[in-house]
Design an enzyme around this catalytic site. Structure first.
Site, PDB file in Angstrom:
ATOM      1  N   ASN A   8      45.531  34.915  44.558  1.00 58.18           N
ATOM      2  CA  ASN A   8      45.290  34.102  43.640  1.00 58.18           C
ATOM      3  C   ASN A   8      46.055  33.590  42.987  1.00 58.18           C
ATOM      4  OD1 ASN A   8      43.291  32.996  41.952  1.00 58.18           O
ATOM      5  ND2 ASN A   8      41.767  33.910  43.094  1.00 58.18           N
ATOM      6  N   TYR A 119      39.437  33.242  50.498  1.00 53.13           N
ATOM      7  CA  TYR A 119      39.077  33.593  49.684  1.00 53.13           C
ATOM      8  C   TYR A 119      38.033  33.518  49.535  1.00 53.13           C
ATOM      9  CZ  TYR A 119      37.729  32.164  44.765  1.00 53.13           C
ATOM     10  OH  TYR A 119      37.187  32.326  43.588  1.00 53.13           O
ATOM     11  N   ASP A 178      42.092  37.281  48.434  1.00 48.75           N
ATOM     12  CA  ASP A 178      41.109  37.729  47.895  1.00 48.75           C
ATOM     13  C   ASP A 178      39.805  37.625  47.907  1.00 48.75           C
ATOM     14  OD1 ASP A 178      39.996  38.105  45.366  1.00 48.75           O
ATOM     15  OD2 ASP A 178      40.370  36.340  44.160  1.00 48.75           O
ATOM     16  N   ASN A 180      37.753  39.670  47.037  1.00 54.99           N
ATOM     17  CA  ASN A 180      36.405  40.530  46.044  1.00 54.99           C
ATOM     18  C   ASN A 180      35.466  41.381  45.656  1.00 54.99           C
ATOM     19  OD1 ASN A 180      36.139  38.355  42.945  1.00 54.99           O
ATOM     20  ND2 ASN A 180      35.989  36.272  44.784  1.00 54.99           N
ATOM     21  N   ASP A 279      45.562  35.090  36.160  1.00 52.22           N
ATOM     22  CA  ASP A 279      44.635  36.861  36.262  1.00 52.22           C
ATOM     23  C   ASP A 279      45.048  37.403  37.265  1.00 52.22           C
ATOM     24  OD1 ASP A 279      43.329  35.319  37.793  1.00 52.22           O
ATOM     25  OD2 ASP A 279      41.044  35.910  36.540  1.00 52.22           O
ATOM     26  N   HIS A 280      45.805  37.097  39.023  1.00 55.20           N
ATOM     27  CA  HIS A 280      45.528  38.108  39.540  1.00 55.20           C
ATOM     28  C   HIS A 280      47.256  38.174  39.355  1.00 55.20           C
ATOM     29  CE1 HIS A 280      41.476  37.572  42.097  1.00 55.20           C
ATOM     30  NE2 HIS A 280      41.651  36.637  41.600  1.00 55.20           N
TER      31      HIS A 280
END
Length: 290
Positions: A8, A119, A178, A180, A279-280
């Site tokens: 990501n 995603y 990702d 989540n 941030d990933h």
């Protein structure tokens, strides 16, 4: 050897400023799947995806989402939700997401393998857990939570269909991306504080576990690293989360069992040349194919 990475990148333009292009050129991946590319096709940076062939669904939400699969050779087939497939119609729960740039799937040209990039929506808290004093955003009555749960219900059916369609063509199947959702305690550094946090709710974890079994899909990274905390793939930009490795493992390789058995190495590229790309962090797996 087939090297597959998923990342990501939280915006292709920002990622390039941090060195994504250099990482891509140097890492030697055969397949790279991306999420949150966040860029219309006509605004992509020059050589945004290096020398790779690209299957990209940017979606229609300005500055949001966007998924891609990069391959050495052009894919034999590309499927996105934005182009209806009469042979495999989307489950009803996914139709409102068809133009959001959340899923792309390719058949590799040189390996009998189908690779998908997903995603999955971040979601939110159910209404009964929403406390304005502890929330950065205004309470929404559980709307984002309900949307994510509906998405997951529809995607479970779509995932089974994609996996079976690949098998019918003699292909293994690999879902990356990702999601989540962190599966278990070992996937969240501060799991005790996260039990009532979106992405680690019991029902989310139960859904992810239900997609996995020795006969359907295997969590490749956890198979190779069964007894470690993490390895985490996402850290907040806030505070000292990254420095203290207080992260979450929410970026996955979920492979059909025969492919999972071929995995010989799984690493998380926390940074490139001393810089975080996003941030990933990319999750890179080597598959030793026969």
């Amino acid at each position: 050897m087939l090297r597959v990475a998923t990342a990501n990148i939280n915006g292709i333009r920002a990622a390039h400023r941090r060195g994504f292009g250099d990482w891509l050129a140097m890492r030697g991946c055969d397949v790279v799947t991306l999420q949150e590319v966040r860029c219309p096709v006509d605004a992509l940076p020059e050589k945004a995806f290096g020398d790779y062939a690209v299957a990209y669904d940017a979606g229609e939400l300005a500055g949001r989402n966007g998924v891609a699969v990069l391959t050495r050779e052009p894919a034999a087939a590309v499927r996105t939700w934005s182009v209806p497939d009469p042979d495999r119609p989307l489950p009803r729960a996914l139709r409102t997401h068809a133009n959001e740039g959340r899923y792309v799937e390719v058949d590799l040209a040189d390996v009998p393998l189908t690779v998908a990039s997903l995603y999955l929506p971040k979601g939110g808290l159910p209404a009964h857990l929403q406390d304005p004093r502890r929330m950065r955003e205004a309470p929404d009555g559980g709307a984002k939570y309900d949307r994510k749960m509906a998405f997951m219900a529809g995607f479970a059916r779509h995932l089974a269909s994609s996996r079976k369609a690949a098998a019918a063509q003699g292909r293994e199947f690999l879902l990356t991306g990702d999601l989540n959702i962190a599966r278990a305690r070992a996937d969240v550094a501060n799991w005790r504080r996260s039990n009532q946090t979106e992405g680690f709710l019991p029902e989310e974890r139960a859904w992810l576990d239900a997609q996995l079994s020795p006969r359907t899909l295997v969590d490749v990274v956890r198979r190779l690293h069964p007894d470690v905390e993490g390895p985490y793939s996402w850290w907040s930009w806030l505070g000292q989360a990254y420095a203290k490795d207080a992260g979450w493992r929410i970026d996955y390789h979920l492979a059909t069992p025969a492919l999972a058995r071929c995995a010989v190495s799984a690493v998380v590229d926390r940074e490139h040349a001393g810089v975080r790309l996003s941030d990933h962090a990319p999750v890179v797996v080597d598959y030793e194919l026969g």
